[in-house]
Design a protein around this motif. Structure first.
Motif, PDB file in Angstrom:
ATOM      1  N   LEU A 102       0.081  -7.509  -7.567  1.00  0.00           N
ATOM      2  CA  LEU A 102      -0.293  -6.110  -7.695  1.00  0.00           C
ATOM      3  C   LEU A 102       0.020  -5.652  -9.115  1.00  0.00           C
ATOM      4  O   LEU A 102       0.630  -6.395  -9.896  1.00  0.00           O
ATOM      5  N   GLU A 103      -0.382  -4.430  -9.413  1.00  0.00           N
ATOM      6  CA  GLU A 103      -0.118  -3.872 -10.738  1.00  0.00           C
ATOM      7  C   GLU A 103       1.206  -3.110 -10.723  1.00  0.00           C
ATOM      8  O   GLU A 103       1.458  -2.304  -9.830  1.00  0.00           O
ATOM      9  N   LEU A 104       2.034  -3.382 -11.711  1.00  0.00           N
ATOM     10  CA  LEU A 104       3.321  -2.704 -11.850  1.00  0.00           C
ATOM     11  C   LEU A 104       3.553  -2.428 -13.320  1.00  0.00           C
ATOM     12  O   LEU A 104       3.680  -3.358 -14.117  1.00  0.00           O
ATOM     13  N   ASP A 105       3.556  -1.150 -13.677  1.00  0.00           N
ATOM     14  CA  ASP A 105       3.701  -0.751 -15.087  1.00  0.00           C
ATOM     15  C   ASP A 105       2.643  -1.425 -15.965  1.00  0.00           C
ATOM     16  O   ASP A 105       2.946  -1.974 -17.034  1.00  0.00           O
ATOM     17  N   SER A 106       1.393  -1.399 -15.460  1.00  0.00           N
ATOM     18  CA  SER A 106       0.220  -1.918 -16.186  1.00  0.00           C
ATOM     19  C   SER A 106       0.265  -3.427 -16.395  1.00  0.00           C
ATOM     20  O   SER A 106      -0.472  -3.962 -17.238  1.00  0.00           O
ATOM     21  N   GLU A 107       1.090  -4.120 -15.638  1.00  0.00           N
ATOM     22  CA  GLU A 107       1.129  -5.575 -15.693  1.00  0.00           C
ATOM     23  C   GLU A 107       0.971  -6.140 -14.288  1.00  0.00           C
ATOM     24  O   GLU A 107       1.431  -5.541 -13.314  1.00  0.00           O
ATOM     25  N   THR A 108       0.306  -7.296 -14.194  1.00  0.00           N
ATOM     26  CA  THR A 108       0.161  -7.958 -12.897  1.00  0.00           C
ATOM     27  C   THR A 108       1.466  -8.658 -12.551  1.00  0.00           C
ATOM     28  O   THR A 108       1.993  -9.432 -13.353  1.00  0.00           O
ATOM     29  N   PHE A 128       9.630   5.627  -7.207  1.00  0.00           N
ATOM     30  CA  PHE A 128       9.220   4.314  -7.724  1.00  0.00           C
ATOM     31  C   PHE A 128       8.131   3.711  -6.847  1.00  0.00           C
ATOM     32  O   PHE A 128       7.088   3.262  -7.330  1.00  0.00           O
ATOM     33  N   LEU A 129       8.356   3.691  -5.529  1.00  0.00           N
ATOM     34  CA  LEU A 129       7.401   3.074  -4.618  1.00  0.00           C
ATOM     35  C   LEU A 129       6.079   3.841  -4.598  1.00  0.00           C
ATOM     36  O   LEU A 129       4.998   3.239  -4.571  1.00  0.00           O
ATOM     37  N   LYS A 130       6.154   5.153  -4.632  1.00  0.00           N
ATOM     38  CA  LYS A 130       4.936   5.967  -4.640  1.00  0.00           C
ATOM     39  C   LYS A 130       4.116   5.718  -5.903  1.00  0.00           C
ATOM     40  O   LYS A 130       2.879   5.640  -5.849  1.00  0.00           O
ATOM     41  N   THR A 131       4.773   5.569  -7.037  1.00  0.00           N
ATOM     42  CA  THR A 131       4.077   5.289  -8.290  1.00  0.00           C
ATOM     43  C   THR A 131       3.336   3.952  -8.220  1.00  0.00           C
ATOM     44  O   THR A 131       2.208   3.822  -8.698  1.00  0.00           O
ATOM     45  N   VAL A 132       3.984   2.955  -7.593  1.00  0.00           N
ATOM     46  CA  VAL A 132       3.338   1.649  -7.425  1.00  0.00           C
ATOM     47  C   VAL A 132       2.081   1.789  -6.569  1.00  0.00           C
ATOM     48  O   VAL A 132       1.021   1.233  -6.889  1.00  0.00           O
ATOM     49  N   CYS A 133       2.180   2.520  -5.469  1.00  0.00           N
ATOM     50  CA  CYS A 133       1.023   2.719  -4.586  1.00  0.00           C
ATOM     51  C   CYS A 133      -0.118   3.411  -5.315  1.00  0.00           C
ATOM     52  O   CYS A 133      -1.284   3.020  -5.200  1.00  0.00           O
ATOM     53  N   LYS A 134       0.233   4.426  -6.105  1.00  0.00           N
ATOM     54  CA  LYS A 134      -0.792   5.176  -6.848  1.00  0.00           C
ATOM     55  C   LYS A 134      -1.444   4.292  -7.903  1.00  0.00           C
ATOM     56  O   LYS A 134      -2.671   4.311  -8.086  1.00  0.00           O
ATOM     57  N   GLU A 135      -0.640   3.494  -8.601  1.00  0.00           N
ATOM     58  CA  GLU A 135      -1.160   2.620  -9.655  1.00  0.00           C
ATOM     59  C   GLU A 135      -2.126   1.583  -9.096  1.00  0.00           C
ATOM     60  O   GLU A 135      -3.031   1.114  -9.799  1.00  0.00           O
ATOM     61  N   ASN A 136      -1.960   1.235  -7.826  1.00  0.00           N
ATOM     62  CA  ASN A 136      -2.807   0.220  -7.206  1.00  0.00           C
ATOM     63  C   ASN A 136      -3.934   0.806  -6.364  1.00  0.00           C
ATOM     64  O   ASN A 136      -4.516   0.125  -5.522  1.00  0.00           O
ATOM     65  N   GLY A 137      -4.230   2.074  -6.591  1.00  0.00           N
ATOM     66  CA  GLY A 137      -5.454   2.659  -6.067  1.00  0.00           C
ATOM     67  C   GLY A 137      -5.362   3.325  -4.718  1.00  0.00           C
ATOM     68  O   GLY A 137      -6.394   3.724  -4.161  1.00  0.00           O
TER      69      GLY A 137
END
Length: 266
Positions: free
Chosen positions: A27-33, A59-68
Motif C-alpha cells: 500500500l501507499e505510506l507517505d507517498s512510498e509503496t 495515523f491509520l486514517k491518513t493511511v486509509c485516505k492516502e490509499n483511496g
C-alpha cells in the motif's frame, strides 16, 4: 449468492495474513509503496492505551485516505476517536460489509525484552501492544479492503465495504462502538459485521490438527451486577460469631460462581 462470494473473498484474503507477497500486501505510506508488515510496525509503535487513541487513529486514517478510501468521522477526540474508511460514500445507503477493529490497547504490564511498543519482527512474530489485539487484525482487514478497492467494480456493486476503526474497546466507557451504534448505525447500514474474533488455537490446545482451529463466541463480555440478599435464622452470644451467618454464605456463593468450570460451547 454474490453476497456469499464477497464474504468468502474477504475471509480468504484476511486469513492469508502476512505470509504471501502478492499485490494486496502493499500500500501507499507517505507517498512510498510499503508492505503491510511495515504498516503494522509503525502502527504498533504509536502508543494508544484506552482513552488515548487519537494519535494512532490519525495515523491509520491518513493511511486509509492516502490509499483511496472515503473517510467518515464518527468522533475525533481521545476516548471517542472513530472513523469509517469505505469503498463508496456511506450516503449512498448500500448494504455495507463492515470490518470492525479497535485502535486502543491495554496498558503495558511487565516489560518484555523488546518493550511494549517496539513493533519488532523476529522469527515470524511481531512484538508490541496490539500485535494480536487488535492492530494486527486491523492491518489484515485493511489489506483485504484495499484489495477489494483495486478489484471490485464499485459502481456496479450492490454492496459497500467499510473498514471501521473505533476507540474505547478495552475498558467500559461511552465512546467507541457504543457511540457509533447509537448515533450512526443507519448511516453505516451494516448487513454483516466482521470483528476481531479469536486467535488461532492449535498451538495452545496441543496435538495434531489438519486445519487451523478457531473458537466461536456465542456471547460477548459485559458487566454483571449481582444484588445478593440472604436471611438466616441464627442464635448466639453477640461476642461469638455463629457457624452460619449471611455474609459468610454470600461470600461462599460468589466463590462458587467464579470457580464453577464452564462447559465449552461446542
Amino acid at each position: 449468492m454474490k453476497f456469499r462470494f464477497l464474504i468468502l473473498f474477504f475471509v480468504c484474503h484476511i486469513s492469508s495474513g502476512f505470509s504471501q507477497k502478492s499485490t494486496y500486501s502493499y500500500l501507499e505510506l507517505d507517498s512510498e509503496t510499503t508492505s503491510l508488515e511495515v504498516l503494522l510496525q509503525k502502527y504498533i509503535q504509536i502508543p494508544s492505551v484506552s482513552g488515548e487513541e487519537k494519535e494512532a487513529g490519525e495515523f491509520l486514517k491518513t493511511v486509509c485516505k492516502e490509499n483511496g478510501l472515503i473517510i467518515t468521522d464518527f468522533g475525533t477526540e481521545n476516548g471517542n476517536y472513530n472513523f469509517a474508511a469505505s469503498l463508496q460514500p456511506l450516503e449512498l445507503g448500500k448494504p455495507n460489509i463492515v470490518f470492525l477493529n479497535h485502535i486502543d490497547v491495554v496498558m503495558e504490564g511487565e516489560s518484555s525484552k523488546y518493550g511494549p511498543y517496539s513493533g519488532k519482527i523476529e522469527n515470524g512474530h511481531v512484538y508490541g501492544r496490539g500485535a494480536i489485539d487488535n492492530k494486527g487484525a486491523a492491518v489484515m482487514q485493511l489489506g483485504a479492503v484495499l484489495q477489494a478497492h483495486k478489484l471490485m467494480n464499485k459502481a456496479e456493486s450492490n454492496y459497500n465495504v467499510t473498514f471501521l476503526s473505533v476507540s474505547c474497546e478495552e475498558n467500559q466507557c461511552k465512546g467507541g462502538a457504543n457511540f457509533v451504534v447509537q448515533n450512526y448505525l443507519d448511516l453505516l447500514n451494516p448487513v454483516v459485521v466482521i470483528g476481531e474474533g479469536p486467535s488461532e488455537l492449535s498451538s495452545i490446545l496441543g496435538g495434531e490438527f489438519n486445519h487451523d482451529v478457531f473458537g466461536i463466541s456465542l456471547a460477548h463480555k459485559r458487566t454483571l451486577w449481582l444484588n445478593l440478599k440472604l436471611n438466616i435464622e441464627t442464635a448466639g452470644h453477640a461476642s461469638i460469631t455463629p457457624h452460619h451467618y449471611a455474609n459468610k454464605d454470600m461470600v461462599k456463593a460468589l466463590d462458587n460462581l467464579i470457580s464453577k468450570k464452564q462447559k465449552p460451547g461446542l
